[in-house]
Design an enzyme around this catalytic site. Structure first.
Site, PDB file in Angstrom:
ATOM      1  N   ARG A  35       0.778  -1.247   0.000  1.00 17.64           N
ATOM      2  CA  ARG A  35       0.000   0.000   0.000  1.00 17.64           C
ATOM      3  C   ARG A  35       0.800   1.283   0.000  1.00 17.64           C
ATOM      4  O   ARG A  35       0.257   2.341  -0.285  1.00 17.64           O
ATOM      5  CB  ARG A  35      -0.953  -0.004   1.199  1.00 17.64           C
ATOM      6  N   ASP A  81      -0.075 -14.403  -0.094  1.00 15.39           N
ATOM      7  CA  ASP A  81      -0.165 -14.211   1.361  1.00 15.39           C
ATOM      8  C   ASP A  81      -0.001 -15.555   2.063  1.00 15.39           C
ATOM      9  O   ASP A  81      -0.357 -16.600   1.514  1.00 15.39           O
ATOM     10  CB  ASP A  81      -1.504 -13.581   1.752  1.00 15.39           C
ATOM     11  N   TYR A 157      -3.321 -17.816  13.188  1.00 14.78           N
ATOM     12  CA  TYR A 157      -4.454 -17.222  12.457  1.00 14.78           C
ATOM     13  C   TYR A 157      -5.611 -18.203  12.326  1.00 14.78           C
ATOM     14  O   TYR A 157      -6.779 -17.838  12.445  1.00 14.78           O
ATOM     15  CB  TYR A 157      -4.002 -16.745  11.066  1.00 14.78           C
TER      16      TYR A 157
HETATM   17  O1  CP3 Z   1       5.782  -7.692  -0.876  1.00 11.50           O
HETATM   18  C1  CP3 Z   1       5.673  -8.722  -0.182  1.00 11.50           C
HETATM   19  O2  CP3 Z   1       6.183  -8.839   0.945  1.00 11.50           O
HETATM   20  C2  CP3 Z   1       4.989  -9.935  -0.779  1.00 11.50           C
HETATM   21  C3  CP3 Z   1       3.662 -10.259  -0.395  1.00 11.50           C
HETATM   22  C4  CP3 Z   1       3.280 -10.581   1.042  1.00 11.50           C
HETATM   23  C5  CP3 Z   1       2.066 -10.119   1.607  1.00 11.50           C
HETATM   24  N1  CP3 Z   1       1.938 -10.716   2.844  1.00 11.50           N
HETATM   25  C6  CP3 Z   1       1.114  -9.206   0.956  1.00 11.50           C
HETATM   26  C7  CP3 Z   1       0.083  -8.537   1.758  1.00 11.50           C
HETATM   27  C8  CP3 Z   1       3.912 -11.392   1.984  1.00 11.50           C
HETATM   28  C9  CP3 Z   1       5.270 -12.081   1.920  1.00 11.50           C
HETATM   29  C10 CP3 Z   1       3.042 -11.471   3.115  1.00 11.50           C
HETATM   30  C11 CP3 Z   1       3.328 -12.302   4.318  1.00 11.50           C
HETATM   31  C12 CP3 Z   1       2.416 -12.250   5.474  1.00 11.50           C
HETATM   32  N2  CP3 Z   1       1.055 -12.135   5.464  1.00 11.50           N
HETATM   33  C13 CP3 Z   1       2.828 -12.411   6.821  1.00 11.50           C
HETATM   34  C14 CP3 Z   1       4.251 -12.689   7.291  1.00 11.50           C
HETATM   35  C15 CP3 Z   1       5.095 -11.465   7.279  1.00 11.50           C
HETATM   36  C16 CP3 Z   1       4.646 -10.392   8.232  1.00 11.50           C
HETATM   37  O3  CP3 Z   1       4.253  -9.334   7.731  1.00 11.50           O
HETATM   38  O4  CP3 Z   1       4.678 -10.616   9.440  1.00 11.50           O
HETATM   39  C17 CP3 Z   1       1.674 -12.335   7.625  1.00 11.50           C
HETATM   40  C18 CP3 Z   1       1.629 -12.432   9.137  1.00 11.50           C
HETATM   41  C19 CP3 Z   1       0.564 -12.173   6.760  1.00 11.50           C
HETATM   42  C20 CP3 Z   1      -0.873 -12.088   7.132  1.00 11.50           C
HETATM   43  C21 CP3 Z   1      -1.484 -10.820   6.710  1.00 11.50           C
HETATM   44  N3  CP3 Z   1      -1.748 -10.462   5.407  1.00 11.50           N
HETATM   45  C22 CP3 Z   1      -1.931  -9.779   7.550  1.00 11.50           C
HETATM   46  C23 CP3 Z   1      -1.822  -9.771   9.067  1.00 11.50           C
HETATM   47  C24 CP3 Z   1      -2.468  -8.789   6.716  1.00 11.50           C
HETATM   48  C25 CP3 Z   1      -3.172  -7.544   7.149  1.00 11.50           C
HETATM   49  C26 CP3 Z   1      -2.273  -6.538   7.720  1.00 11.50           C
HETATM   50  C27 CP3 Z   1      -2.135  -5.406   6.783  1.00 11.50           C
HETATM   51  O5  CP3 Z   1      -0.998  -4.982   6.555  1.00 11.50           O
HETATM   52  O6  CP3 Z   1      -3.192  -4.947   6.322  1.00 11.50           O
HETATM   53  C28 CP3 Z   1      -2.302  -9.212   5.376  1.00 11.50           C
HETATM   54  C29 CP3 Z   1      -2.702  -8.467   4.162  1.00 11.50           C
HETATM   55  C30 CP3 Z   1      -1.623  -8.185   3.159  1.00 11.50           C
HETATM   56  N4  CP3 Z   1      -0.723  -9.111   2.696  1.00 11.50           N
HETATM   57  C31 CP3 Z   1      -1.418  -6.952   2.475  1.00 11.50           C
HETATM   58  C32 CP3 Z   1      -0.345  -7.166   1.590  1.00 11.50           C
HETATM   59  C33 CP3 Z   1       0.239  -6.192   0.604  1.00 11.50           C
HETATM   60  C34 CP3 Z   1      -2.256  -5.681   2.635  1.00 11.50           C
HETATM   61  C35 CP3 Z   1      -3.604  -5.960   2.043  1.00 11.50           C
HETATM   62  C36 CP3 Z   1      -4.205  -4.859   1.238  1.00 11.50           C
HETATM   63  O7  CP3 Z   1      -3.686  -4.498   0.169  1.00 11.50           O
HETATM   64  O8  CP3 Z   1      -5.289  -4.418   1.647  1.00 11.50           O
END
Ligand code: CP3
Length: 360
Positions: A35, A81, A157
């Site tokens: 984002r 994700d 989760y």
């Molecule tokens: O660029 C990258 O890192 C590649 C893609 C990626 C995403 N999530 C995209 C994402 C990767 C490698 C992840 C890993 C992930 N997802 C983890 C482990 C790493 C960490 O951050 O601790 C975890 C715990 C998740 C679970 C997850 N996904 C959560 C808790 C959330 C919501 C929190 C938030 O930031 O809104 C997501 C959503 C998510 N995954 C987004 C992105 C870009 C944001 C969603 C959106 O665009 O609305």
């Protein structure tokens, strides 16, 4: 560990994972697609939901490449994700704006048999298509990183139905019902291995396992819930696809990171914001390649504060095989111009003279 100088051909990132050091380290960033980038927000809006974006190979591949096009980083990370595995196992998943992921209903013991029988490769085939398309469009000297969540983090989760606000809830659950937790983890190990092998076959050059919620576990419990499952995944993946390096990111484990670094299943270890770089250089670099450490919040601040933090880390790892990265992902408030400054500063090598100046 003895570090030969990296050659300039092929991917510097993969050479570093193989144990080579370089004058300027390779770099990529956790949450480098997301984002904070206006071009991500535009595609995200077009896709409708986050899950639709993950399951649309053309768009997901474009999002994967956005930070490479903008910042010329050394590696792209697949846009997907860690929660796609629970989704493929049949647990409904949605991402609610401002609240993060919601999984419902939380997993119960009765669900485990159904999970065990479920194939995750077929329902996740759009993800492998994203890998294929991205690898095709990515230059030969750039690596593509595939990934999965470590079983413990994914289980938090699945069992809480959302981001864990208090990881101690699940730790207590493990003490009260260890068989249930370890059965779920064993299933997640198997399914994650299938998922990662399919990512590698589609073109992923390296794998990262994220254990975001590994912090706070006593050592013997950490072994059962984080270390052993992560190593079991890596071992099975390496048995099937021996040439693919695996990066472990057990966040928040402190000095217990040595246990991960010592394993032959570990090609590199990611360090988080709280870890002292001099400690990591002393106790982790002797066993494996180290990645990361920069506080993502200093990139929000930018300027001298950011350059000083970068200089402190890079001078610490100078001469060791090291991959520059953050200690956790970029936050949405990160100004993209600060990321451009960060990349330029790392590549300039000026952080070396910054160290000399500081000594005068
Ligand atoms: O660029 C990258 O890192 C590649 C893609 C990626 C995403 N999530 C995209 C994402 C990767 C490698 C992840 C890993 C992930 N997802 C983890 C482990 C790493 C960490 O951050 O601790 C975890 C715990 C998740 C679970 C997850 N996904 C959560 C808790 C959330 C919501 C929190 C938030 O930031 O809104 C997501 C959503 C998510 N995954 C987004 C992105 C870009 C944001 C969603 C959106 O665009 O609305």
């Amino acid at each position: 560990m003895e570090a030969p100088e990296a050659k300039t051909t092929a991917s510097l990132f993969l050479q570093t994972l193989g144990g080579a050091s370089s004058t300027i380290p390779p770099m990529w960033f956790m949450r480098q697609a997301g984002r904070y980038l206006p071009e991500y927000r535009a595609l995200r809006e077009k896709a409708g939901s986050f899950l639709d974006l993950c399951f649309s190979p053309d768009m997901a591949s474009e999002v994967t490449l956005q930070p490479i096009d903008r910042f010329d980083l050394d590696a792209a990370i697949l846009f997907a994700d860690i929660l796609l595995i629970p989704h493929a196992l049949g647990q409904s998943l949605s991402f609610v704006a401002g609240e993060g992921p919601q999984l419902a209903p939380p997993t119960r013991a009765a669900d485990l048999d159904a999970y065990q029988k479920r194939d995750v490769v077929e329902p996740l085939s759009p993800v492998f298509e994203t890998v294929r398309k991205t690898r095709e469009r990515l230059a030969d000297d750039k690596a593509l990183i595939g990934f999965a969540g470590a079983p413990w983090t994914v289980a938090t989760y699945m069992l809480e139905g959302r981001s864990s606000r208090d990881p101690s809830v699940l730790r207590l659950r493990y003490y009260q019902d260890p068989d249930f937790i370890t059965s779920l983890m064993a299933i997640l190990v198997d399914k994650t291995v299938d998922y990662l092998i399919a990512q590698i076959d589609a073109g992923a050059d390296a794998i990262q396992l994220f254990d975001t919620w590994a912090g706070g576990l006593p050592r013997d419990v950490l072994k059962v819930l984080s270390l052993d499952p992560m190593m079991a995944i890596s071992k099975a993946v390496k048995k099937a696809r021996p040439d693919t390096p695996v990066i472990m990111f057990p966040k928040g484990v402190g000095e217990k990171a040595v246990d991960y670094a010592l394993s032959p299943q570990t090609d590199a270890i990611g360090v988080d914001t709280a870890m002292e770089p001099s400690w990591a250089r002393e106790y982790l670099s002797r066993h494996t390649v180290v990645q990361g450490g920069l506080d993502p919040l200093v990139v929000v601040a930018g300027g001298d504060m950011m350059r000083e933090a970068v200089s402190a880390i890079l001078n610490q790892f100078d001469g060791a095989p090291y991959i520059f990265n953050l200690g956790h992902g970029f936050v949405p408030a990160t100004p993209p111009e600060h990321v451009a400054d960060l990349v330029a500063y790392v590549r300039s090598g000026d952080w070396r003279s910054a160290k000399k100046d500081a000594r005068r």
